[in-house]
Motif scaffolding. Sequence first.
Motif, short mmCIF file in Angstrom:
data_model
loop_
_atom_site.label_atom_id
_atom_site.label_comp_id
_atom_site.label_asym_id
_atom_site.label_seq_id
_atom_site.Cartn_x
_atom_site.Cartn_y
_atom_site.Cartn_z
N HIS A 248 50.46 65.23 56.10
CA HIS A 248 49.48 64.06 55.62
C HIS A 248 50.21 63.63 54.39
O HIS A 248 50.08 62.22 54.36
N GLN A 249 50.91 64.15 53.41
CA GLN A 249 51.80 63.47 52.61
C GLN A 249 52.91 62.43 52.98
O GLN A 249 52.96 61.46 52.75
N THR B 171 50.95 59.42 54.53
CA THR B 171 50.29 58.81 53.50
C THR B 171 51.43 57.85 53.02
O THR B 171 51.18 56.59 53.03
N SER C 25 53.77 68.02 52.81
CA SER C 25 52.98 68.34 53.97
C SER C 25 52.84 67.05 55.06
O SER C 25 53.36 65.74 54.76
#
Length: 98
Positions: free
Chosen positions: A40-41, A44, A38
């Motif tokens: 977000h992943q 991060t 994703s």
Amino acid sequence: MAHTFDELVAKQRAADEAHSRVRQLRDTYDPRARAQWSAHQRATWETAWRAWRDLARDVRVAVTDYARAEGRPLHEIEADLTHAVHHGKPPEPGTPGG
């Protein structure tokens, strides 16, 4: 900039912790499925990777500066630093790695 040996140890430990975080995220997110991470992943992981990269660079610069200031070969400082990080203190002078 002059650094103390204890500062080098702290910098190396911070870089090692950041590297562990990158590996943990990679393993958690499954590197085989990286194209499917994703947003977000991916963000991060990339943030953690950049932090590790920057910390590792800072360690290299600090160790080089320290070796130069101490008038000692870089490989000796690196060996002492590795020993201190893993064993909690630099080796005694006159011992292998010291």
